[in-house]
Design an enzyme around this catalytic site. Structure first.
Site: not given
Length: 264
Positions: A101, A194, A196
């Site tokens: 990001c 993202h 994660e």
């Protein structure tokens, strides 16, 4: 204690922990470790607060990860400028660097590309990113049986890459964002989404964005509604891509320069 043969990684944290993430996960560092770590040594540097690794220690790390951030990657805060210098140094050393990001955007900026406000505005929720056709099988996707035509990832950004650096290759795009993933050689990987994040983390972020009027409340409600009905992100595949990228053997080591002297 780190053994000589144990790989060592560096997490460059560009965001401060939210109360929700601290309560549920013990901080963003644990979110990243759960997604990417497999028993290696990981060192945390909160670059957003001016914590940076020693330039003389960079050669000890097998790879670096830059987190997302509420800050603009094109901003001129001192820590962002210092981060850009660090990333230029790591690129010269051909160190593995994964940007997520904000990290994806600041990597682009540091290495000569252009970033700015997203032309289509905020992207919040699940987004299908399309892998570039005829992309040769490479080490990045080596853990997968074949390169998938698309992957679903969590997005949370209002900025984007406008132009990738010279020598970069765009490997994924979406209907909303032209540069979802890019690579430079075998040592730089930027991902706009993202890999994660979990859906509950994004849901909490949307609530906070609405609360501080960063997004319209109706827009936030619609984003959360879509989040509930649009299934799950392809986290397993995305995490495998990231881990495979970070843990492939890299190039040789070049001695780094020292931090430049800065004057107010």
């Amino acid at each position: 204690m780190v053994t000589e043969d144990q790989k060592r990684y560096c997490l460059l944290m560009a965001a401060r922990d939210s109360e929700y993430v601290k309560k549920v996960y013990g901080g963003y560092v644990n979110v990243f470790l759960k997604a990417f770590a497999e028993g290696e040594q990981w060192d945390l540097f909160r670059v957003v607060d001016g914590e940076f690794p020693d330039m003389d220690e960079l050669h000890k790390y097998h790879g670096f990860v830059i987190s997302g951030s509420p800050y603009d990657a094109y901003g001129n805060e001192m820590w962002i400028l210092k981060l850009c210098f660090l990333l230029q140094t790591l690129d010269a050393m051909e160190k593995k660097v994964l940007g997520i990001c904000f990290g994806h955007q600041v990597l682009c900026r540091a290495l000569g590309g252009k970033v700015g406000k997203a032309h289509c505005g905020w992207d919040l929720g699940l987004r299908k990113i399309r892998i570039v056709e005829d992309l040769p099988l490479c080490s990045l996707f080596g853990v997968l049986e074949e390169i998938p035509p698309s992957l679903t990832i969590i997005e949370c950004h209002q900025d984007e890459v406008w132009e990738v650096p010279l020598g970069a290759e765009v490997i994924a795009f979406s209907e909303q964002t032209g540069v979802e993933m890019f690579v430079i050689g075998d040592h730089i990987l930027g991902i706009q989404g993202h890999p994660e994040y979990t859906k509950d983390i994004l849901s909490n972020i949307i609530d906070r964005l609405a609360l501080n009027d960063s997004v319209d409340k109706e827009f936030a409600e619609n984003a959360k509604s879509r989040l509930e009905i649009n299934g799950e992100p392809d986290r397993n595949s995305l995490e495998k891509i990231c881990k495979n990228f970070l843990k492939e053997e890299g190039s040789g080591i070049i001695s780094p320069p020292h931090w430049p002297t800065t004057h107010k």
